[in-house]
Write an enzyme that holds these catalytic residues in place. Structure first.
Site, PDB file in Angstrom:
ATOM      1  N   HIS A 463       0.522  -1.203   0.463  1.00  0.00           N
ATOM      2  CA  HIS A 463       0.037   0.270   0.069  1.00  0.00           C
ATOM      3  C   HIS A 463       0.943   1.284  -0.208  1.00  0.00           C
ATOM      4  O   HIS A 463       0.496   1.906  -1.052  1.00  0.00           O
ATOM      5  CB  HIS A 463      -0.713   0.234   1.608  1.00  0.00           C
ATOM      6  N   GLU A 464       1.264   1.415   0.457  1.00  0.00           N
ATOM      7  CA  GLU A 464       2.609   2.912   1.131  1.00  0.00           C
ATOM      8  C   GLU A 464       3.556   2.598  -0.302  1.00  0.00           C
ATOM      9  O   GLU A 464       3.815   3.691  -0.919  1.00  0.00           O
ATOM     10  CB  GLU A 464       3.072   2.463   2.024  1.00  0.00           C
ATOM     11  N   HIS A 467       1.542   4.941  -2.749  1.00  0.00           N
ATOM     12  CA  HIS A 467       1.600   5.853  -3.079  1.00  0.00           C
ATOM     13  C   HIS A 467       2.787   6.307  -3.611  1.00  0.00           C
ATOM     14  O   HIS A 467       3.119   7.638  -3.983  1.00  0.00           O
ATOM     15  CB  HIS A 467       1.917   5.926  -1.529  1.00  0.00           C
ATOM     16  N   HIS A 470       3.776   6.582  -7.047  1.00  0.00           N
ATOM     17  CA  HIS A 470       2.562   7.393  -7.900  1.00  0.00           C
ATOM     18  C   HIS A 470       3.374   8.712  -7.511  1.00  0.00           C
ATOM     19  O   HIS A 470       3.567  10.116  -8.570  1.00  0.00           O
ATOM     20  CB  HIS A 470       1.378   7.813  -7.046  1.00  0.00           C
TER      21      HIS A 470
END
Length: 673
Positions: A463-464, A467, A470
């Site tokens: 998940h991190e 980020h 992105h």
């Protein structure tokens, strides 16, 4: 003598940074920014105005970034200088948002005859800039303008205080025991961590803390109901007027003042409430649309959640001799039911997910998807021995970098997050690379065992990193819309939740797992059980998230800010409508709800479920084409990750998917009919 906090090119020299350097670094940079801002009216060329301001503000951001970061991961000596600098930096950005001359520069650009011919990213920067000037109070005059600015400064101070109270309350509580039988059921990794915590305090035996890995281990595995109750009540009452540290770090007054100031900001901007102000910069059109979205999801999920909880109650009564489930029983009983039904647990999986193997597997997954490789650089200075620095490369060339701080420790804020060190932008010296911080709170290695992750922690890492991608894979050179900047908050979770999907795909699991002792792959039988249990109590998890989102939306949708008692009543009402599990009378979840009181999710917590619709629907295309299908991976890279905030999030999603998002993929992935 040069100040290492402000005299560095790209990567902060963490081995040289000291708290006493903060004021001497930040104050001159703020003065420089203010001088540049004051000269705006004298410069007739709008583009050169913005370029000059961008340069000095980037220097400020890059100097303040390590200060803010170190306050989160080391706290202690960094707290006071961080808070002093935060007050000054907040004051500057408030002044900037109300600078009429600078706003006029943006208007000039938007009204220029050639504006439509400008690059899309430049046009979006101007559009978002004009929006943010209005939301920042540029049109206010006199006392209203002063009050708005004063409110902003106070809100920054209060958010920091809220986070400090949660951290201090977490660190303040421990439970020491010499009776190993009291810890029956705890896995070896948790016992080793508790023994280490005792040694660090010069104690014999074991020390239980409220740090995430320890708390979850106790609630999930401890057979002692009394121990579970003790730890649960301490955790859910942190930073409140109740519980073992009642009143010591109480966030009640902090919450009240934050909500009052937010409501005042909305009124000053002629908006009905703070939720309306928050949604002005998000994908969702208005509070009615968000409420309808959450209610629709709740309507579908709650019946399934009620069935799941009824099954858990029946199991607890018939198998565990628990006539009535208490809040501190739920995770423990659920783990027993999961074992009974699927014969698999997180602890059985943990030996197959050593941190180092998962990390290298994650890098391999990303390489197959997006054509980038990851390279460690041990020469880069870091702030703790656990931290590593990596470069992201494409065709052997460095395109970005990131720091990874993976393990829990005292004086480190709980949870997991990504933050920015530097943003991609063009400079006189060339391209400035984007660099990120990635922070988690996993169980560290013990004396004889490496760090072993639960599968839940594996998904957190993915998940991190989503980020981070992105931020790091952006091809936009304008800071205001580069990476995660300018991305609607309810779309910013799309890449992070999207990447989690590979944690459940057998082809990817083979890349991220191997037994820490002998390197053997995850057995097919265990993999089958893990996949079968994927949606175990997923409806209960869904309604829990809906509870948080509805509570957040409703406390920010009032025209008058509630006090602490009213806040509790609102949460109780949401629980009546949405929740399915019992809650302790001492539970003060809101007092440690840092996402909305100390982070950027105020009136925006719904973003997790909103973006989950986007991520599930995006991944469904990979399910159709192949999870490592190169054209699909390239399409996601070009349409989503590289674009940053340069275009509207819905347009980017539609470009990738070929249509607007559909909720059905989320319901299917969650096992909710």
């Amino acid at each position: 003598m040069p100040n290492p906090l402000s005299e560095f090119s790209l990567l902060p020299p963490f081995d040289q940074l000291l708290p006493e350097q903060v004021e001497a670094a930040i104050t001159p940079l703020l003065e420089q920014c203010r001088r540049q801002l004051a000269s705006v009216a004298d410069n007739p060329a709008p583009d050169s105005v913005l370029e000059a301001l961008e340069e000095v503000e980037d220097q400020l951001n890059r100097a303040f970034s390590p200060v803010s970061h170190l306050n989160s991961v080391l706290s202690g000596p960094w707290r006071q200088p961080y808070e002093a600098a935060l007050a000054q930096v907040t004051a500057y950005w408030t002044e900037r948002s109300q600078n009429e001359a600078l706003c006029q520069v943006y208007r000039q650009l938007s009204e220029a005859p050639d504006f439509a011919d400008r690059p899309q990213a430049r046009r979006q920067m101007v559009a978002l800039g004009l929006r943010d000037f209005q939301l920042g109070g540029v049109a206010l005059q006199g006392e209203a303008r002063s009050r708005f600015a004063s409110n902003q400064r106070r809100l920054a101070e209060l958010s920091s205080r809220f986070a400090n109270n949660v951290l201090d309350a977490t660190n303040a509580w421990t439970y020491h025991t010499n009776d190993v039988e009291e810890l029956a059921g705890l896995p070896a990794t948790a016992l080793a961590a508790a023994a280490k915590a005792a040694r660090e305090r010069a104690l014999v035996g074991w020390v239980i803390t409220l740090e995430g890995p320890c708390y979850l281990a106790v609630m999930t595995h401890a057979d002692s109901r009394a121990l579970r109750q003790r730890v649960h009540l301490a955790f859910v009452s942190r930073a409140s007027e109740t519980g073992p540290d009642a009143g010591r770090f109480d966030n009640s007054a902090v919450m009240e003042e934050i909500l009052a100031l937010r409501a005042d900001q909305a009124r000053l901007l002629d908006m009905a409430n703070y939720a309306e102000l928050s949604l002005a910069s998000k994908m969702a059109a208005d509070t009615a649309q968000v409420e309808a979205f959450l209610q629709n999801l709740g309507h579908r999920a709650r019946p399934a959640a009620q069935r799941e909880f009824a099954q858990l109650q029946d199991f607890a009564r018939e198998t565990l001799s628990l006539e009535q489930l208490q809040p501190w029983d739920i995770a423990w009983a659920a783990e027993k039911l999961k074992q009974c039904r699927y014969a698999v647990s997180q602890e059985q999986l943990r030996p197959y997910f050593p941190f180092a193997t998962v990390l290298q597997g994650l890098f391999a997954v990303v390489e197959k998807l997006f054509g980038v490789t990851v390279e460690a650089d041990p020469q880069v200075a870091v702030w703790h021995a656990d931290v590593q620095f990596f470069w992201l490369l494409r065709d052997g060339e460095r395109i970005a970098g990131f720091y990874l701080d993976p393990f829990a420790r005292e004086n480190k804020r709980g949870g997991a997050w990504m933050d920015t060190v530097s943003t991609r932008r063009c400079t006189a010296a060339g391209l400035q690379l984007p660099v990120a911080y990635l922070v988690c709170n996993f169980s560290p290695a013990s004396s004889d065992t490496p760090s072993l992750l639960t599968h839940y922690e594996v998904t957190t890492l993915f998940h991190e990193f989503g980020h981070g991608l992105h931020h790091m894979l952006t091809q936009v050179d304008i800071p205001a819309v580069s990476g995660i900047n300018g991305v609607a908050w309810d779309a910013v979770e799309l890449p992070s939740q999207f990447l989690e999907n590979w944690c459940w795909e057998p082809e990817a699991i083979a890349m991220i797992s191997a037994h820490y002792k002998n390197g053997e792959p995850l057995p097919q039988s265990l993999l089958d059980k893990m996949l079968a249990a994927k949606n175990f109590q997923s409806a209960m998890r869904t309604v829990r998230q809906l509870e948080f989102a509805l509570f957040d939306l409703r406390i920010h949708s009032l025209d008058r800010a509630p006090d602490a008692k009213q806040i509790q009543k609102i949460l109780d009402k949401v629980r009546e409508q949405t929740g399915v599990v019992p809650v302790a009378a001492e539970n003060r979840f809101q007092h440690s709800f840092s996402h909305i009181f100390a982070g950027g999710y105020a009136a925006g917590y719904y973003s997790y479920k909103w973006a989950e619709v986007l991520s599930a629907d995006a991944f469904s295309l990979f399910e159709q084409q192949g999870i490592f299908d190169p054209p699909t991976g390239e399409r996601f890279l070009h349409s989503i990750l590289e674009q940053g905030g340069s275009r509207d999030a819905l347009d980017l999603f539609t470009e990738f998917r070929g249509r607007e998002p559909d909720i059905d993929a989320l319901l299917r992935h969650s096992g909710i009919e």
